[in-house]
Design a protein around this motif. Structure first.
Motif, PDB file in Angstrom:
ATOM      1  N   LEU A  75      49.112   3.321   2.189  1.00  9.64           N
ATOM      2  CA  LEU A  75      49.298   4.723   2.575  1.00  9.64           C
ATOM      3  C   LEU A  75      49.289   5.663   1.374  1.00  9.64           C
ATOM      4  O   LEU A  75      48.700   6.742   1.418  1.00  9.64           O
ATOM      5  N   ILE A  76      49.953   5.263   0.281  1.00  6.34           N
ATOM      6  CA  ILE A  76      50.036   6.179  -0.867  1.00  6.34           C
ATOM      7  C   ILE A  76      48.710   6.292  -1.616  1.00  6.34           C
ATOM      8  O   ILE A  76      48.577   7.131  -2.509  1.00  6.34           O
ATOM      9  N   ASP A 106      43.932   7.758  17.365  1.00  5.21           N
ATOM     10  CA  ASP A 106      44.951   8.547  18.055  1.00  5.21           C
ATOM     11  C   ASP A 106      45.620   9.529  17.099  1.00  5.21           C
ATOM     12  O   ASP A 106      46.717   9.283  16.584  1.00  5.21           O
ATOM     13  N   THR A 107      44.983  10.652  16.888  1.00  5.49           N
ATOM     14  CA  THR A 107      45.549  11.666  15.992  1.00  5.49           C
ATOM     15  C   THR A 107      46.792  12.307  16.601  1.00  5.49           C
ATOM     16  O   THR A 107      47.702  12.721  15.867  1.00  5.49           O
ATOM     17  N   GLN A 108      46.852  12.396  17.924  1.00  6.14           N
ATOM     18  CA  GLN A 108      47.978  13.053  18.584  1.00  6.14           C
ATOM     19  C   GLN A 108      49.301  12.345  18.279  1.00  6.14           C
ATOM     20  O   GLN A 108      50.327  12.994  18.074  1.00  6.14           O
ATOM     21  N   GLU A 122      43.614  12.819  10.616  1.00  9.38           N
ATOM     22  CA  GLU A 122      42.205  12.411  10.612  1.00  9.38           C
ATOM     23  C   GLU A 122      41.867  11.635   9.337  1.00  9.38           C
ATOM     24  O   GLU A 122      41.130  10.651   9.376  1.00  9.38           O
ATOM     25  N   ARG A 123      42.437  12.077   8.221  1.00 11.07           N
ATOM     26  CA  ARG A 123      42.200  11.388   6.951  1.00 11.07           C
ATOM     27  C   ARG A 123      42.808   9.986   6.980  1.00 11.07           C
ATOM     28  O   ARG A 123      42.222   9.018   6.477  1.00 11.07           O
ATOM     29  N   LEU A 124      44.003   9.865   7.556  1.00 14.46           N
ATOM     30  CA  LEU A 124      44.643   8.558   7.676  1.00 14.46           C
ATOM     31  C   LEU A 124      43.779   7.593   8.477  1.00 14.46           C
ATOM     32  O   LEU A 124      43.598   6.431   8.090  1.00 14.46           O
ATOM     33  N   ILE A 125      43.234   8.072   9.574  1.00 14.00           N
ATOM     34  CA  ILE A 125      42.413   7.221  10.438  1.00 14.00           C
ATOM     35  C   ILE A 125      41.152   6.760   9.704  1.00 14.00           C
ATOM     36  O   ILE A 125      40.766   5.583   9.765  1.00 14.00           O
TER      37      ILE A 125
END
Length: 201
Positions: A75-76, A106-108, A122-125
């Motif tokens: 994540l970091i 699932d951005t929500q 969105e960037r995480l996905i």
């Protein structure tokens, strides 16, 4: 690099804890998923750790499983996600739920976490899809159960609100989250778990 700490658990104040290792107290920040698995105060505990070095501080993060530590490290590396936000994400969702969010785009579900806007979700996905650690059987996970503390109901409630604020929630939102659930007879960790589960719905 400090790979793990093994010692006596002397302080539990989510999201911080202190481990006494041969007379040296290590301050550690941990996600709530780790707190749920901690033993009682005074009991032995082992945590996988990750050290973040900044100009003004050295911060040690602790995790009950290697998967959670791998998830934190992945994540970091995402642009715009620092250690504090990574801790919030790991506190607000289980590893299984996070995997599901990434695979289902699932951005929500992600934007319900404090500090995660639509662009960050969105960037995480996009960036985490190929970095997700395998959710296999854990080896060396922390063992133990939450201990009931003979305190007034107000103290665990206040501690839970403070912990939620430390995770990034606004004080008014944290208070609403805690007051919306039955807290009688529950530990601070149990209150936080229910509050985060409610926020993720």
């Amino acid at each position: 690099m400090i790979g793990f700490l093994s010692g006596k658990l002397v302080v539990k104040a989510p999201p911080q804890l202190v481990i006494d290792v041969n007379g040296v107290g290590y301050e550690v920040e941990a996600p709530m998923t780790t707190f749920y698995n901690l033993p009682a105060l005074g009991a032995p505990v082992t945590l996988f750790t990750h050290l973040v070095v900044r100009e003004d501080a050295h911060i040690l993060f602790g995790f009950s499983t290697e998967t959670d530590r791998l998830m934190f490290r992945a994540l970091i590396k995402v642009n715009g996600v620092g250690p504090k936000l990574a801790l919030t994400i790991l506190s607000g969702q289980s590893a299984e739920d996070f995997h599901r969010c990434i695979h289902n785009n699932d951005t929500q579900a992600l934007v319900r976490l404090p500090g995660v806007g639509k662009k960050t979700a969105e960037r995480l996905i996009i960036e985490m899809r190929d970095r997700l650690p395998d959710l296999g059987d854990e080896v060396g996970a922390v063992k133990g159960s939450d201990v009931s503390v003979s305190q007034s109901e107000l103290k665990p409630q206040q501690e839970a609100i403070s912990a939620l604020c430390a995770l990034g929630y606004k004080p008014v939102d944290a208070a609403k989250m805690v007051r919306s659930i039955p807290v009688e007879g529950k530990t601070c960790e149990a209150i936080i778990r229910l509050a985060l589960q409610g926020a993720s719905r």
